[in-house]
Design an enzyme around this catalytic site. Structure first.
Site, short mmCIF file in Angstrom:
data_model
loop_
_atom_site.label_atom_id
_atom_site.label_comp_id
_atom_site.label_asym_id
_atom_site.label_seq_id
_atom_site.Cartn_x
_atom_site.Cartn_y
_atom_site.Cartn_z
N CYS A 175 -5.17 3.06 3.77
CA CYS A 175 -4.11 2.04 3.79
C CYS A 175 -4.77 0.75 4.26
O CYS A 175 -5.48 0.76 5.27
CB CYS A 175 -2.99 2.43 4.74
SG CYS A 175 -1.77 1.11 4.92
N GLN A 186 -0.40 -14.62 -4.86
CA GLN A 186 0.13 -15.36 -3.72
C GLN A 186 0.50 -16.77 -4.14
O GLN A 186 0.93 -17.57 -3.31
CB GLN A 186 -0.93 -15.42 -2.61
CG GLN A 186 -1.29 -14.06 -2.05
CD GLN A 186 -2.46 -14.11 -1.09
OE1 GLN A 186 -3.55 -13.67 -1.40
NE2 GLN A 186 -2.24 -14.63 0.10
N GLY A 217 -1.81 -18.58 4.96
CA GLY A 217 -1.92 -19.35 6.19
C GLY A 217 -0.86 -18.99 7.22
O GLY A 217 -0.50 -19.82 8.05
N LEU A 234 3.98 -9.79 -0.25
CA LEU A 234 2.66 -9.18 -0.39
C LEU A 234 2.56 -7.90 0.45
O LEU A 234 1.48 -7.33 0.59
CB LEU A 234 1.59 -10.17 0.07
CG LEU A 234 1.77 -11.59 -0.45
CD1 LEU A 234 0.95 -12.58 0.34
CD2 LEU A 234 1.43 -11.65 -1.93
N GLU A 269 -1.97 -13.58 10.22
CA GLU A 269 -3.44 -13.52 10.22
C GLU A 269 -4.05 -13.33 11.60
O GLU A 269 -5.17 -12.83 11.72
CB GLU A 269 -3.99 -14.84 9.67
CG GLU A 269 -3.58 -15.15 8.26
CD GLU A 269 -3.94 -16.58 7.93
OE1 GLU A 269 -4.92 -16.80 7.22
OE2 GLU A 269 -3.22 -17.48 8.41
S1 FES Z 1 -1.96 -0.21 1.49
FE1 FES Z 1 -0.72 0.90 2.85
S2 FES Z 1 1.07 -0.29 2.94
FE2 FES Z 1 -0.28 -1.52 1.74
#
Ligand code: FES
Ligand SMILES: Cc1cc2nc3c(=O)[nH]c(=O)nc-3n(C[C@H](O)[C@H](O)[C@H](O)COP(=O)(O)OP(=O)(O)OC[C@H]3O[C@@H](n4cnc5c(N)ncnc54)[C@H](O)[C@@H]3O)c2cc1C
Ligand code: FES
EC number: 1.2.3.1
Length: 1336
Positions: free
Chosen positions: A152, A774, A1086, A1045, A1267
């Site tokens: 992930c 994005q 950003g 995203l 970020e």
């Molecule tokens: S790759 Fe795991 S939630 Fe986006």
């Protein structure tokens, strides 16, 4: 040859439904079949090599002998569909769905906030689901183990593990050592710290909401498959594909006959070697033989002398068998078995272990095999069968591929015999990999020594190494020489010399890391040496003294521990209305869709009429003239419609310096030269391989920053910020240090690769694009430029992206232009989905950085002067390199005030693919340099780095070096809280005490502060818009300019709209972002998404509420629906746009000053690690993060961003290494070569606290946290450096040493200089060309 023409039917079940495939194709994988044939798109494609787990499904088979049903996880990308005859497959759709019933696994993953972008989520669900089918009450360790093969990139894993752990029996407080029991903190609490005044909460979800797991409700195994398995008249099956044939044997005799008839056909068992070889090495086999399920290959016999395991056992079944043998037999007999078990725990992930077989593993004889060296050391034998039967030793002759000791054509491995060890024998398996699990070893070893009874006299010694040559190698000469010798230090020394003389690794060996690998040869031997001495001492303590206490730590590898932690955030004000969701940990808007696989990503969209797939042909040279492109062979292949080149671009082929199709010259390896459009991706890819391109190299070829500096090759002018009088200050300081820090780049590794669907319109040159981006406006601009049409003809739709991290800011525009040109040329819709390897090659990533510094400071640690120079490797085109560079220069002071400060930076132009935006935008690289000089000053002053950080930190309202005024009060709070709550000083002392008692393992702690800038110094980049429609039933459709995203932006926007309109979130729908609904939107990046879009949404909602006020005033007790109806009847518009002009930031580079950023996010992190000085491994023991969130609109989303960014940062600073050849070719192009963190890398204890502050400038006084956590991952780097420094101090080495990032196992090992590193011969660098080169 094959007398075959007709094909049998392939019968299997998917989600309880029978599938009968009349024309099964042996070349088709289950993943393709599910996604393209059955249209079950919940199972995702992310790597295609078994390395990420996104395609995990559960396969169930009935064993007619044991009458048992076996469920196991499998990566569908490596399962040939033909292998599934008689099997039942369960995909995420079969587990549960929103339409019918969601399964507790799906519900809990969603509600525990275990999904962000959701691309990995179906795979996570399937891994946990399969575990529960086998173990309804798993242990936390089983949950962690089950997830080891699933990557992930968003969440940082903690919430995913937590969702799995909700199925475990509750245990006593797991937050050991933290002093903060998580179970006790289910309710709100008020911490004692004077700095945290608000009520703090720790509950991000409510367990009471969870449905219970009821195993009796799971679907039953299809009875028809049981009948098929038990059918006595089963016969050989033949599946005939277009190019290949699959032959499935039903008896051993049948198998032997097939092997005799087709001696060169692979025997496909787990397909975990055959599959990747076909895909990545271009192997082609006209015939495949399969023998899955033959009972003769499935036996386990425990005999007097040892155990015999059938070759058809999967590695997971091998583990089970070995575990039961270990539990039955006395320990001295099971040394080989236990060594194998240890190796099996980290070999690949659970899916691969369930698929790969012992026979396949042994027969492959891979150089990185984890089992073969142990089997060889333990003197295993292989039972082979063909017309006759024979036993061959699994020894050096077999492993090194000697023809007489190998399998003969037609032979089958029937079983492997593993002899029991004896009392005076010791067997071990050792390995070091880039990360703890699911990572092939860099070097591994199997070692065994047999002593004369009752003595330490060597009777027999076996040393096998993997990863140091094309095969597993044996140090047999050394072993022979040492027979008869005593097991002592002198023998060890001779063994080391012997091995170095015998195992030759040339300086240019493929894989690189040559010095490290040579060192590991000795380090692993030394570990074995110590463990044997320990074992001897246990056998006879009088005769054999134990090893020194200080050396004990060398023996144990780091265990894989189930992570845990506490997340603290400000509770919602009790006076806030109950229906107002702002401030609550609301679940991600799409979480349930992610977990059920119902969330639609671009490649999940159904195929369109006449759709074509696109494959790329990329440059193989870094800088060359293209002298010819021959497409004839490609065009002649079946299904191919067109080859598209620069000549087909109707508009601009070079827009703003970015080139769509290379024309006469290529400027990097990986540049797109042409594309092939065909009816299927397989046809397009095959044809792409046949395009012949001739090149003529052009000089210079610039790959590294150093080469760029030599050639004065830059993308843009220098940027500089200066304050005070730097030269004067250097003359008035106690000491000056100079240094250099290299920070290598990083691959975004978003789980969903770049995916585009370009649909040409029938009228007016329109083009519709669906893609994950994005920055839809940028896509629109580039496509319009490429097609030479007004932007109004181009519509970009963006529903969601499977992760982005900056990698989908500019690159989708370039790729969309490439796809749009193909759609324009062919007139067909184009599906353009990059394979992982192409994505990594073409799209590049974070800028590698070289930082040089000169620092003047006082003995007290106070820094008076700094002169810092940054160079980034921008690659071959401008992209965003100049902006990244400007950010680096502006942000690089981090949290420190240095009165005389000069910082300069330049973006280098090289012949690498163009680097681009990446979370943190330069800050995570630049601040490593800053923190490195802080640590270096500390070392020179005899202080802790944290003391020097504190001394130089901003303390009161101040001006930055570029003259922006700010108040660092939250920074101080985060820092003080972090040191206090993590018990930094007490644990630092404890680590020192530990280090004093442990020579080979060292602990290190580091705390780093952070002042992170939000936004961009260009005001118009902060504008945002929203469009809100209220429909007559009261439901609301919300659109805004931001892209979802995975960061939870849409969820927060719904929360904002809910508060502003005073309606429940369930009334509000948010579907997609599009250039049609909101034009000219700026990029979502950003950390500004919520800030700017939140204001726009608020503005639109307030406009609507303003219009509704007269209606509401007249009927204050009315319902929302009544008001809306009334407003409509009164002709009040129920649709409004909202707009936010943006923060008024500016930067004047000539005057070197400006109000560059709207505000700052502050934070601090403290991390403790333990490093293994011998192997270079490290273990993350604990991390505490304190992040200034101001007021969190959604603590679950914000904590998810912080944890995810931290783990991504940790990857940047430790395991993730991009390897480039000196010719500029990227070697690391997949999960096999590039290691993002897995669940076993994250801190064993992971605590995050959101610190409350005020930020009136932003919506609801919140802060953007997307970020900031990235840089805090550097606390791991500095903790490692602290541990390495402790090792070096003890060894009497320089206190200062060169820090570089990543602190990979190689860096750690080679920095912990000792007698073994000293033994390694160094090669003259001028005498060879290395396999890989540093590009920073
Ligand atoms: S790759 Fe795991 S939630 Fe986006
Ligand atoms: C993502 C991933 C991660 C991995 N990580 C690791 C790791 O960390 N450590 C490690 O050691 N390995 C690792 N591997 C390699 C893995 O262990 C091997 O691929 C696996 O053991 C091969 O077994 P298989 O049944 O899949 O073989 P197949 O791919 O089915 O067959 C491989 C070869 O063996 C032959 N063969 C198979 N069975 C027999 C038999 N009974 N008799 C004669 N010949 C036979 C076939 O003809 C074929 O040529 C990894 C693989 C993958 C895909
Ligand atoms: S796509 Fe199958 S494991 Fe990655």
């Amino acid at each position: 040859m094959l007398p075959l023409s007709s094909s049998d039917e392939l019968i299997f079940f998917v989600n309880g439904r029978k599938v009968v495939e009349q024309k099964p194709d042996p070349e088709v994988s289950l993943l393709f079949y599910l996604r393209r044939v059955l249209r079950l798109t919940g199972t995702k494609f992310a790597c295609g090599e078994g390395g990420c787990g996104a395609c995990t499904v559960m396969v169930s088979r009935y064993n007619a002998m044991s009458k048992e049903i076996h469920h196991y996880p499998a990566t569908a990308c490596l399962v040939p569909v033909c292998s599934l005859h008689g099997a039942a497959v369960t995909t995420v759709e079969g587990v549960g769905s929103i339409r019918s019933r969601i399964h507790p696994v799906q519900e809990r993953l969603a509600k525990c906030h275990g999904t962000q972008c959701g691309f990995c989520s179906p795979g996570m669900v399937m891994s946990i689901y399969t575990l529960l089918r086998n173990h309804p009450n798993p242990t936390p360790e089983q949950v962690t183990e089950a997830l080891g093969g699933n990557l992930c990139r968003c969440t940082g894993y903690r919430p995913i593990v937590e969702s799995g752990k909700t199925f475990c029996e509750p245990t006593a407080c797991p937050a050991k050592g933290s002093g903060r029991c998580c179970l006790e903190q289910e309710e709100e609490e008020e911490p004692g710290s004077p700095h945290l005044r608000e009520k703090m909460c720790t509950k991000l979800y409510d367990r009471d909401e969870f449905q219970p797991l009821d195993p009796s409700q799971e679907p039953i195994f299809p009875p028809e498959l049981i009948r098929m398995a038990e059918d006595p008249s089963k016969r050989r099956l033949t599946f005939q594909g277009a190019r290949t044939t699959w032959l499935a044997a039903v008896t051993l005799q049948d198998l032997l006959q097939l092997r005799a008839d087709f001696p060169h056909a692979p025997l496909v068992m787990g397909n975990t070697t055959v599959g990747p070889d076909i895909k990545f090495k271009g192997e082609f086999y006209p015939v495949f033989i399969s023998a899955a399920g033959l009972p003769e290959l499935r036996l386990v016999n425990s005999e007097d002398g040892g155990v015999i395991v059938g070759a058809g056992h999967s590695l997971a079944q091998l583990s089970d068998a070995l575990r039961s043998i270990v539990s039955e037999q006395p320990p001295e007999k099971t040394q080989t078995c236990r060594a194998l078990l240890t190796a099996l725990r980290t070999l690949a992930g659970a899916q691969i272990r369930s698929m790969a077989t012992l026979g396949g593993h042994v027969a492959t004889r891979a150089t990185i095999s984890d089992l073969n060296p142990i089997l060889a050391a333990g003197k295993a034998t292989i039972h082979l069968i063909s017309k006759g039967e024979r036993q061959i030793p699994l020894d050096s002759a077999f492993l090194e591929g000697s023809p007489e000791a190998s399998l003969q054509p037609g032979e089958v491995v029937l079983s492997v015999s593993i002899p029991y060890s004896t009392q005076w024998q010791f067997v071990s398996g050792l390995r070091q990999a880039q990360r703890h699990e699911n990572s092939m070893a860099i070097v591994n070893a199997g070692m065994s020594v047999q002593f004369e009874d009752g003595t330490s006299t060597i009777q027999d010694l076996q040393l096998f190494y993997g990863g140091v040559g094309p095969t597993v190698v044996s140090a047999s000469r050394t072993c022979r020489q040492l027979v008869g010798r005593q097991w002592d230090d002198q023998t060890l020394g001779e063994a080391c010399q012997g091995i170095l003389g015998e195992v030759h690794l040339p300086p240019n060996a493929p894989g690189g890391q040559v010095q490290f690998r040579r060192t590991l040869l000795l380090s692993l031997l030394f570990k074995f040496y110590l463990s044997v001495r320990r074992g001897l001492s246990r056998l006879d303590p009088q005769k054999f003294p134990d090893i020194p206490e200080q050396f004990m730590s060398a023996l144990e590898d780091f265990p894989i521990v189930t992570p845990q932690g506490i997340q603290m955030f400000q509770c919602v004000d009790p006076r806030q209305p109950l229906r107002d969701p702002v401030g609550h940990p609301v679940m991600h808007q799409s979480a349930l869709k992610h977990a059920t696989g119902e969330a639609v990503f671009v490649d999940d969209m159904p195929p369109l009429d006449r759709e074509l797939s696109l494959a790329v042909v990329t440059s193989t040279r870094a800088h060359a003239k293209v002298t010819s492109i021959d497409t004839a062979e490609a065009l002649a292949l079946p299904g191919v419609v067109a080859v598209i080149t620069a000549e087909d671009v109707p508009g601009k082929n070079n827009h703003q310096g970015e080139i769509f199709y290379a024309q006469s010259e290529v400027i990097c390896v990986g540049q797109i030269v042409c594309t092939v459009a065909a009816d299927t991706y397989a046809h397009a890819r095959e044809a792409a391989k046949r395009v012949q391109i001739e090149y003529e190299d052009i000089e210079p070829r610039i790959v590294t920053v150093e080469q760029a500096l030599e050639h004065n090759s830059f993308l843009s002018p220098e940027r500089k910020i200066e304050q005070g009088n730097v030269e004067w200050a250097f003359k008035h300081v106690d000491q000056i240090i100079e240094g250099e820090v290299h920070v290598e780049g990083q691959e975004h590794f978003y789980m969903e690769t770049q995916s585009i669907l370009a649909i040409p319109g029938d009228e007016d040159k329109e083009m519709v694009l669906h893609l994950g981006t994005q920055f839809p406006t940028h896509v629109q601009e580039f496509v319009a430029a490429a097609l030479n049409v007004p932007r109004s003809r181009i519509a970009c739709h963006m529903r969601r992206a499977g992760g982005a991290f900056g990698g989908k800011v500019t690159k989708p525009a370039l790729l969309a232009a490439v796809a749009a040109v193909a759609a324009h040329k062919t007139g067909h819709p184009i599906r353009f989905v990059l394979e992982r390897g192409d994505d990594m090659l073409i799209t590049a990533g974070r800028h590698p950085l070289l930082g040089r510094y000169k620092i003047g400071f006082m003995k007290s640690g106070l820094i008076k002067a700094a002169d810092v120079q940054f160079y980034i490797n921008g690659g071959c085109t401008p992209d965003e390199s100049q902006l990244v560079l400007e950010f680096i220069v502006l942000k690089s002071e981090n949290a420190y005030y240095i009165p005389n400060f000069r910082c300069r930076g330049r973006a280098c132009k090289t012949n690498l693919p163009s680097n681009t935006a990446f979370r943190g935008f330069g800050f995570p690289q630049a601040t490593v340099v800053v923190e490195a000089y802080m640590a270096s000053v500390a070392a020179h002053c005899g202080l802790l780095p944290e003391e020097v950080r504190e001394i130089n930190m901003y303390k009161r309202t101040s001006q930055t070096a570029y003259k922006q005024t700010f108040n660092p009060e939250p920074l101080r709070r985060c820092w003080v809280e972090c040191l206090e709550q993590s018990s930094f000083h007490a644990r630092k002392q404890a680590a020192e005490d530990f280090n004093g008692c442990s020579y080979w393992k060292k602990r290190g702690l580091a705390a780093v502060p952070m002042k992170f800038t939000i936004g961009i110094p260009i005001a118009y980049y902060h504008q945002a818009a929203a469009l809100v429609h209220i429909y007559l039933d009261g439901s609301v459709l919300l659109t805004h300019s931001g892209c979802e995203l995975g960061q939870g932006l849409h969820t927060k926007m719904i929360q904002v709209a809910s508060r502003e309109l005073g309606i429940p979130t369930s009334y509000i729908h948010l579907s997609e972002t599009s250039t049609v609904t909101v034009p000219n939107a700026v990029l979502t990046a950003g950390s500004m998404g919520t800030d700017v879009n939140g204001k726009a949404v608020q503005n639109a909602c307030q406009t609507l509420m303003g219009r509704l006020q007269p209606v509401i005033r007249r009927n204050p007790r009315g319902t929302w629906e009544e008001w809306i109806k009334k407003a409509f009847e009164e002709s009040i518009s129920l649709s409004a746009t909202g707009y936010f002009r943006g923060y008024q930031t500016n930067m004047d580079w000539d005057r070197e000053q400006g109000d560059a950023f709207p505000y700052y996010v502050y934070g601090a992190a403290c991390t403790e690690v333990e490093v293994d000085c011998l192997s270079g491994a490290h273990k993350l023991l604990r991390t505490d993060i304190f992040m200034d969130a101001a007021f969190s609109i959604n603590p679950a989303v914000d904590i998810g961003q912080i944890e995810g960014a931290f783990v991504q940062g940790m990857g940047l600073y430790t395991t993730e290494e991009l390897k480039y050849s000196p010719e500029g070719m990227l070697h690391s192009r997949g999960t096999n070569d590039y290691k993002i963190p897995t669940v076993s890398e994250i801190p064993e204890e992971f605590h995050v606290t959101l610190v409350h502050s005020r930020n009136p400038i932003a919506i609801y006084s919140s802060k953007g946290l997307g970020e900031a956590g990235m840089f805090l991952g550097s606390s791991v780097l500095f903790a490692i450096a602290d541990a390495v420094a402790a090792a070096r101090r003890e060894r009497g080495l320089d206190r200062t040493f060169t820090l570089s990032s990543p602190a990979s196992p190689e860096w750690i090992r080679m920095s912990c200089v000792d007698q073994f590193t000293d033994m390694i011969p160094w090669d003259d660098p001028s005498a060879f060309t290395p396999w890989a080169t540093r590009v920073s």
